[in-house]
Design an enzyme around this catalytic site. Structure first.
Site, PDB file in Angstrom:
ATOM      1  N   GLY A  15      -2.560   7.660   1.042  1.00  8.35           N
ATOM      2  CA  GLY A  15      -1.713   7.624   2.018  1.00  8.35           C
ATOM      3  C   GLY A  15      -0.505   8.126   2.459  1.00  8.35           C
ATOM      4  O   GLY A  15       0.844   7.592   2.482  1.00  8.35           O
ATOM      5  N   ALA A  16      -0.834   9.525   1.112  1.00  5.43           N
ATOM      6  CA  ALA A  16       0.901   9.563   0.358  1.00  5.43           C
ATOM      7  C   ALA A  16       1.959  10.931   0.900  1.00  5.43           C
ATOM      8  O   ALA A  16       2.548  11.417   0.445  1.00  5.43           O
ATOM      9  CB  ALA A  16       0.892   9.731  -0.912  1.00  5.43           C
ATOM     10  N   GLY A  19       5.458   8.586   5.565  1.00  5.81           N
ATOM     11  CA  GLY A  19       5.950   7.107   5.426  1.00  5.81           C
ATOM     12  C   GLY A  19       6.024   6.265   4.462  1.00  5.81           C
ATOM     13  O   GLY A  19       6.455   7.074   3.169  1.00  5.81           O
ATOM     14  N   ILE A  20       5.651   5.384   4.394  1.00  2.67           N
ATOM     15  CA  ILE A  20       6.297   4.470   2.985  1.00  2.67           C
ATOM     16  C   ILE A  20       5.435   5.243   2.003  1.00  2.67           C
ATOM     17  O   ILE A  20       6.122   5.373   0.041  1.00  2.67           O
ATOM     18  CB  ILE A  20       5.942   3.122   3.379  1.00  2.67           C
ATOM     19  CG1 ILE A  20       5.053   2.256   3.330  1.00  2.67           C
ATOM     20  CG2 ILE A  20       7.187   2.848   4.277  1.00  2.67           C
ATOM     21  CD1 ILE A  20       4.576   1.458   3.508  1.00  2.67           C
ATOM     22  N   GLY A  21       4.212   5.749   2.503  1.00  7.22           N
ATOM     23  CA  GLY A  21       3.042   6.313   0.651  1.00  7.22           C
ATOM     24  C   GLY A  21       4.350   7.075  -0.006  1.00  7.22           C
ATOM     25  O   GLY A  21       4.223   7.447  -0.802  1.00  7.22           O
ATOM     26  N   TYR A 169      -6.320  -4.945  13.441  1.00 12.26           N
ATOM     27  CA  TYR A 169      -4.991  -4.850  12.544  1.00 12.26           C
ATOM     28  C   TYR A 169      -4.248  -5.978  11.889  1.00 12.26           C
ATOM     29  O   TYR A 169      -5.198  -5.987  10.228  1.00 12.26           O
ATOM     30  CB  TYR A 169      -3.652  -4.224  13.119  1.00 12.26           C
ATOM     31  CG  TYR A 169      -2.901  -3.489  12.352  1.00 12.26           C
ATOM     32  CD1 TYR A 169      -3.328  -3.064  11.165  1.00 12.26           C
ATOM     33  CD2 TYR A 169      -1.520  -4.644  11.977  1.00 12.26           C
ATOM     34  CE1 TYR A 169      -2.321  -1.946   9.717  1.00 12.26           C
ATOM     35  CE2 TYR A 169      -0.749  -4.131  10.655  1.00 12.26           C
ATOM     36  CZ  TYR A 169      -0.705  -2.908  10.472  1.00 12.26           C
ATOM     37  OH  TYR A 169      -0.202  -2.594   9.045  1.00 12.26           O
TER      38      TYR A 169
END
Length: 284
Positions: A15-16, A19-21, A169
């Site tokens: 998930g890069a 965002g934070i990834g 979630y």
């Protein structure tokens, strides 16, 4: 580039592509690691890897493409990684999503369960050999404080009875914690550690398309959100800091080990989830 603890270590970040990834991958590349990012969209993932090389000044940023909601893709990813690389020092299970409406994956599994829990569970299991060979190694899984109000319903893991995106979630994030604690019990911390974290309420477009009152509340709450740069700091810390090199089985917020919810320490539930996950991923 200055030598660091993680110089030349191979680090896989899922998930890069945003965002934070993406920030996690960038900062680890800046520290000198050989970073391999995972994304779903081939063009976007290739461009992100290129941009990370440019921004970090580190040419060792590679990419792999997989839709982690599909178990065959997770298996292909793990096999491709092991064909290309002989070591894995850090696995950052960052990919995840929020789904306002109930969706099923190509495997017929509810999307929150599939992407947020079963994907990192399966990928980690398939990559334990290279992690162990590369010891000392680390497994970092991004959970969320959203797990706090929830417990698991083992009679309705696919949320087929009455779907709530927030409940699905939150339960998936509780599964991340159960998984981390159960994994840590199975691993020798001198070889491989396993920790999870809450990144904070990060403005990454999370829940952006959520309709109705919940969507309105989530959009309104963005005024209290933090940047992806701030949200990535605990992931970076757990992946690279010498202070937590031997720490395992922890839940971290703002780089500090804290207590997760009371139900998350129910080992019987954790072991039941482990067995369920083995069966649901075909590993049993």
């Amino acid at each position: 580039m200055a030598t660091t603890l993680i110089e030349n270590q191979k680090i896989l970040v899922t998930g890069a592509t945003g965002g934070i990834g993406q920030i996690t991958a960038l900062e680890l590349a800046r520290k000198g690691a050989h970073v391999i990012i995972v994304g779903r969209n081939p063009n976007k993932t290739e461009k992100t890897a290129h941009d990370l090389r440019q921004a970090s000044g580190n040419p060792r940023v590679d990419y792999l493409v997989a839709d982690l909601s599909v178990q065959a893709e997770v298996r292909r990813l793990a096999a491709e990684y092991q064909r290309r690389y002989d070591q894995l020092h850090v696995l950052v299970n960052n990919a995840g999503g929020f789904f306002a409406q109930r969706e099923l994956t190509a495997d017929g599994i509810e999307m929150s369960l599939a992407l947020n829990h079963l994907a990192p569970f399966l990928l980690t299991q398939l990559l334990l050999d290279p992690l162990t060979r590369s010891a000392p190694a680390r497994i970092v899984t991004v959970s969320s404080m959203a797990h706090q109000p929830f417990s698991l319903d083992f009679e309705d893991m696919d949320s087929s009875r009455a779907y709530s995106g927030w409940r699905a979630y939150g339960r998936s994030k509780l599964m991340n914690i159960y998984f981390t604690y159960a994994l840590a019990r199975r691993l020798d911390p001198a070889q491989v550690t396993a920790n999870c974290l809450h990144p904070g309420f990060v403005n990454t477009g999370f829940g952006k398309g959520t309709p109705g009152l919940l969507g309105a509340l989530m959009r309104a709450a963005l005024i209290f959100s933090i940047s992806p740069q701030a949200g990535a700091q605990t992931s970076i810390y757990l992946a690279s800091d010498p202070a937590v090199a031997a720490a395992s089985g922890g839940y971290y917020v703002q780089k500090k080990a804290v207590r997760s919810s009371a139900v998350s320490y129910d080992e019987a539930a954790g072991e039941r989830l482990w067995q369920y996950s083995l069966e649901r991923t075909g590993l049993a």
